[in-house]
Scaffold this motif. Structure first.
Motif, PDB file in Angstrom:
ATOM      1  N   CYS A   1      -4.665   0.559  -4.112  1.00 10.02           N
ATOM      2  CA  CYS A   1      -3.806   1.531  -3.433  1.00 10.02           C
ATOM      3  C   CYS A   1      -2.876   0.861  -2.434  1.00 10.02           C
ATOM      4  O   CYS A   1      -1.716   1.253  -2.295  1.00 10.02           O
ATOM      5  CB  CYS A   1      -4.643   2.591  -2.733  1.00 10.02           C
ATOM      6  N   LEU A   2      -3.363  -0.160  -1.738  1.00  7.23           N
ATOM      7  CA  LEU A   2      -2.509  -0.880  -0.806  1.00  7.23           C
ATOM      8  C   LEU A   2      -1.349  -1.530  -1.547  1.00  7.23           C
ATOM      9  O   LEU A   2      -0.206  -1.465  -1.111  1.00  7.23           O
ATOM     10  CB  LEU A   2      -3.306  -1.938  -0.041  1.00  7.23           C
ATOM     11  N   CYS A   3      -1.627  -2.119  -2.683  1.00  3.81           N
ATOM     12  CA  CYS A   3      -0.562  -2.756  -3.469  1.00  3.81           C
ATOM     13  C   CYS A   3       0.454  -1.738  -3.968  1.00  3.81           C
ATOM     14  O   CYS A   3       1.649  -2.026  -4.022  1.00  3.81           O
ATOM     15  CB  CYS A   3      -1.161  -3.538  -4.634  1.00  3.81           C
ATOM     16  N   VAL A   4      -0.007  -0.556  -4.325  1.00  8.03           N
ATOM     17  CA  VAL A   4       0.911   0.501  -4.745  1.00  8.03           C
ATOM     18  C   VAL A   4       1.853   0.850  -3.602  1.00  8.03           C
ATOM     19  O   VAL A   4       3.059   0.992  -3.799  1.00  8.03           O
ATOM     20  CB  VAL A   4       0.134   1.746  -5.227  1.00  8.03           C
ATOM     21  N   LEU A   5       1.321   0.971  -2.396  1.00  5.21           N
ATOM     22  CA  LEU A   5       2.165   1.279  -1.246  1.00  5.21           C
ATOM     23  C   LEU A   5       3.151   0.159  -0.957  1.00  5.21           C
ATOM     24  O   LEU A   5       4.328   0.403  -0.695  1.00  5.21           O
ATOM     25  CB  LEU A   5       1.306   1.538  -0.005  1.00  5.21           C
ATOM     26  N   ILE A   6       2.678  -1.064  -1.005  1.00  8.17           N
ATOM     27  CA  ILE A   6       3.533  -2.209  -0.706  1.00  8.17           C
ATOM     28  C   ILE A   6       4.651  -2.343  -1.735  1.00  8.17           C
ATOM     29  O   ILE A   6       5.773  -2.686  -1.409  1.00  8.17           O
ATOM     30  CB  ILE A   6       2.691  -3.501  -0.612  1.00  8.17           C
TER      31      ILE A   6
END
Length: 105
Positions: free
Chosen positions: A69-74
């Motif tokens: 999820c963090l990578c999706v946001l980034i």
């Protein structure tokens, strides 16, 4: 309506119901917007030119959110007031033991 409110409203409408996938095809069970909300405690650490280290609440949010999820946001749409280069460093600063997000993919 302020610009910030308008941006948040657009994000809610556009991404509020979309399930997203993280890097390496691992699913992110959060919607883009709910993942973004989860990272509010990190805001002071990711504004451009910030020298504020991530708080305990921020690190707990990063670990709870997870790497996909963090990578999706980034790698998602631009987020007003967020320096993506600083955001990608949060797992290391929080000792989260995540694989590095592939920034720009």
């Amino acid at each position: 309506m302020t610009n910030r409110t308008l941006v948040m409203l657009i994000l809610v409408i556009t991404y509020g119901s979309i399930a997203v996938k993280g890097s390496n095809g691992h699913p992110c069970s959060s919607t883009f917007f709910s993942a973004l909300i989860q990272l509010i405690p990190c805001r002071a650490s990711v504004v451009p030119f910030s020298s504020v280290p991530p708080s305990e609440a921020c690190c707990a949010s990063i670990k709870a959110l997870g790497q996909p999820c963090l990578c999706v946001l980034i790698n998602g749409p631009p987020i007003s007031g967020v320096d993506r280069n600083m955001a990608v460093q949060l797992p290391d600063k929080c000792t989260a033991n995540f694989e590095q997000c592939e920034f720009g993919k």
